[in-house]
Scaffold this motif. Structure first.
Motif, PDB file in Angstrom:
ATOM      1  N   ASN A 154     -25.883 -12.101 -10.592  1.00 49.82           N
ATOM      2  CA  ASN A 154     -26.939 -11.800 -11.562  1.00 49.82           C
ATOM      3  C   ASN A 154     -28.154 -12.715 -11.404  1.00 49.82           C
ATOM      4  O   ASN A 154     -29.261 -12.355 -11.806  1.00 49.82           O
ATOM      5  N   ALA A 155     -27.964 -13.872 -10.832  1.00 47.39           N
ATOM      6  CA  ALA A 155     -29.093 -14.776 -10.619  1.00 47.39           C
ATOM      7  C   ALA A 155     -30.015 -14.264  -9.514  1.00 47.39           C
ATOM      8  O   ALA A 155     -31.219 -14.545  -9.513  1.00 47.39           O
ATOM      9  N   LYS A 156     -29.435 -13.520  -8.573  1.00 50.17           N
ATOM     10  CA  LYS A 156     -30.216 -13.011  -7.443  1.00 50.17           C
ATOM     11  C   LYS A 156     -30.493 -11.513  -7.545  1.00 50.17           C
ATOM     12  O   LYS A 156     -31.140 -10.950  -6.661  1.00 50.17           O
ATOM     13  N   ASN A 157     -29.983 -10.865  -8.592  1.00 48.24           N
ATOM     14  CA  ASN A 157     -30.150  -9.412  -8.738  1.00 48.24           C
ATOM     15  C   ASN A 157     -29.574  -8.658  -7.549  1.00 48.24           C
ATOM     16  O   ASN A 157     -30.184  -7.696  -7.058  1.00 48.24           O
ATOM     17  N   THR A 158     -28.412  -9.092  -7.083  1.00 50.41           N
ATOM     18  CA  THR A 158     -27.805  -8.432  -5.935  1.00 50.41           C
ATOM     19  C   THR A 158     -26.383  -7.972  -6.236  1.00 50.41           C
ATOM     20  O   THR A 158     -25.666  -8.583  -7.040  1.00 50.41           O
ATOM     21  N   VAL A 159     -26.012  -6.892  -5.572  1.00 56.87           N
ATOM     22  CA  VAL A 159     -24.634  -6.427  -5.591  1.00 56.87           C
ATOM     23  C   VAL A 159     -24.233  -6.185  -4.148  1.00 56.87           C
ATOM     24  O   VAL A 159     -24.975  -5.555  -3.388  1.00 56.87           O
ATOM     25  N   ASP A 160     -23.105  -6.721  -3.756  1.00 51.00           N
ATOM     26  CA  ASP A 160     -22.637  -6.631  -2.387  1.00 51.00           C
ATOM     27  C   ASP A 160     -21.359  -5.812  -2.303  1.00 51.00           C
ATOM     28  O   ASP A 160     -20.589  -5.733  -3.268  1.00 51.00           O
ATOM     29  N   LEU A 161     -21.157  -5.242  -1.135  1.00 50.46           N
ATOM     30  CA  LEU A 161     -19.908  -4.540  -0.849  1.00 50.46           C
ATOM     31  C   LEU A 161     -19.374  -5.080   0.476  1.00 50.46           C
ATOM     32  O   LEU A 161     -19.956  -4.816   1.525  1.00 50.46           O
ATOM     33  N   GLN A 162     -18.309  -5.853   0.399  1.00 53.47           N
ATOM     34  CA  GLN A 162     -17.650  -6.356   1.589  1.00 53.47           C
ATOM     35  C   GLN A 162     -16.625  -5.330   2.035  1.00 53.47           C
ATOM     36  O   GLN A 162     -15.723  -4.976   1.264  1.00 53.47           O
ATOM     37  N   MET A 163     -16.786  -4.857   3.260  1.00 59.42           N
ATOM     38  CA  MET A 163     -15.914  -3.798   3.777  1.00 59.42           C
ATOM     39  C   MET A 163     -15.128  -4.335   4.972  1.00 59.42           C
ATOM     40  O   MET A 163     -15.724  -4.704   5.993  1.00 59.42           O
ATOM     41  N   ASN A 164     -13.833  -4.416   4.803  1.00 60.23           N
ATOM     42  CA  ASN A 164     -12.948  -4.888   5.864  1.00 60.23           C
ATOM     43  C   ASN A 164     -12.031  -3.763   6.334  1.00 60.23           C
ATOM     44  O   ASN A 164     -11.881  -2.747   5.657  1.00 60.23           O
ATOM     45  N   SER A 165     -11.421  -3.979   7.483  1.00 58.82           N
ATOM     46  CA  SER A 165     -10.480  -2.996   8.042  1.00 58.82           C
ATOM     47  C   SER A 165     -11.073  -1.593   8.030  1.00 58.82           C
ATOM     48  O   SER A 165     -10.441  -0.628   7.584  1.00 58.82           O
ATOM     49  N   LEU A 166     -12.295  -1.491   8.490  1.00 57.41           N
ATOM     50  CA  LEU A 166     -13.000  -0.214   8.453  1.00 57.41           C
ATOM     51  C   LEU A 166     -12.336   0.828   9.324  1.00 57.41           C
ATOM     52  O   LEU A 166     -11.767   0.510  10.392  1.00 57.41           O
ATOM     53  N   LYS A 167     -12.415   2.068   8.861  1.00 56.89           N
ATOM     54  CA  LYS A 167     -11.819   3.203   9.553  1.00 56.89           C
ATOM     55  C   LYS A 167     -12.916   4.219   9.871  1.00 56.89           C
ATOM     56  O   LYS A 167     -13.937   4.267   9.195  1.00 56.89           O
ATOM     57  N   PRO A 168     -12.698   5.062  10.865  1.00 54.42           N
ATOM     58  CA  PRO A 168     -13.701   6.089  11.175  1.00 54.42           C
ATOM     59  C   PRO A 168     -14.035   6.956   9.969  1.00 54.42           C
ATOM     60  O   PRO A 168     -15.191   7.394   9.820  1.00 54.42           O
ATOM     61  N   GLU A 169     -13.079   7.198   9.104  1.00 58.48           N
ATOM     62  CA  GLU A 169     -13.349   8.018   7.917  1.00 58.48           C
ATOM     63  C   GLU A 169     -14.215   7.318   6.882  1.00 58.48           C
ATOM     64  O   GLU A 169     -14.609   7.928   5.886  1.00 58.48           O
ATOM     65  N   ASP A 170     -14.530   6.045   7.091  1.00 58.93           N
ATOM     66  CA  ASP A 170     -15.476   5.345   6.223  1.00 58.93           C
ATOM     67  C   ASP A 170     -16.921   5.618   6.627  1.00 58.93           C
ATOM     68  O   ASP A 170     -17.858   5.200   5.930  1.00 58.93           O
ATOM     69  N   THR A 171     -17.108   6.307   7.740  1.00 59.70           N
ATOM     70  CA  THR A 171     -18.456   6.622   8.204  1.00 59.70           C
ATOM     71  C   THR A 171     -19.180   7.486   7.183  1.00 59.70           C
ATOM     72  O   THR A 171     -18.675   8.537   6.775  1.00 59.70           O
ATOM     73  N   ALA A 172     -20.355   7.038   6.759  1.00 58.05           N
ATOM     74  CA  ALA A 172     -21.123   7.741   5.734  1.00 58.05           C
ATOM     75  C   ALA A 172     -22.436   7.007   5.497  1.00 58.05           C
ATOM     76  O   ALA A 172     -22.632   5.893   5.999  1.00 58.05           O
ATOM     77  N   VAL A 173     -23.291   7.629   4.716  1.00 57.50           N
ATOM     78  CA  VAL A 173     -24.456   6.932   4.166  1.00 57.50           C
ATOM     79  C   VAL A 173     -24.033   6.318   2.842  1.00 57.50           C
ATOM     80  O   VAL A 173     -23.549   7.031   1.955  1.00 57.50           O
ATOM     81  N   TYR A 174     -24.202   5.032   2.731  1.00 53.69           N
ATOM     82  CA  TYR A 174     -23.812   4.297   1.529  1.00 53.69           C
ATOM     83  C   TYR A 174     -25.049   4.013   0.685  1.00 53.69           C
ATOM     84  O   TYR A 174     -26.052   3.506   1.201  1.00 53.69           O
ATOM     85  N   SER A 175     -24.953   4.321  -0.603  1.00 51.54           N
ATOM     86  CA  SER A 175     -26.093   4.151  -1.506  1.00 51.54           C
ATOM     87  C   SER A 175     -25.706   3.290  -2.695  1.00 51.54           C
ATOM     88  O   SER A 175     -24.600   3.401  -3.229  1.00 51.54           O
TER      89      SER A 175
END
Length: 119
Positions: free
Chosen positions: A73-94
């Protein structure tokens, strides 16, 4: 008016990791719920993970144990850490911001960032 800017997408091999980041303008970030959605070609947009203003998180079953959403909240950021990625995770992320009910529960969206996972 709120603007959301995502970064961190790219191409990664199966099993790899990526970290997406979303920065919000304005002064309502800390009281708003945030989320990451994704849309693959031919598919509907789906919720990947969300985090409330109080820090409670929710994940799609398909990413539980692999993805972690966090906010600063101090930086106004939200992160998404994605590990063990799979081909089915392929997409546009919004990135998505939802204002509190007292502010009308408006939805704001980022422009999206492409994540491609090769097999």
């Amino acid at each position: 008016q709120v603007q959301l800017v995502e970064s961190g997408g790219g191409l990664v091999q199966s099993g790899g990791s990526l970290r997406l980041s979303c920065t919000a303008s304005g002064n309502i970030f800390r009281i708003s719920a945030m989320g990451w959605y994704r849309q693959a070609p031919g598919n509907q947009r789906e919720l990947v993970a969300s985090i409330t203003s109080g820090g409670s998180t929710n994940y799609a079953d398909s990413v539980k144990g692999r993805f972690t959403i966090s906010r600063d909240n101090a930086k106004n950021t939200v992160d998404l850490q994605m590990n063990s990625l799979k081909p089915e995770d392929t997409a546009v992320y919004s990135c998505n911001l939802v204002t509190p009910a007292s502010w009308g529960r408006y939805n704001y969206w980022g422009q999206g960032t492409q994540v491609t996972v090769s097999s």
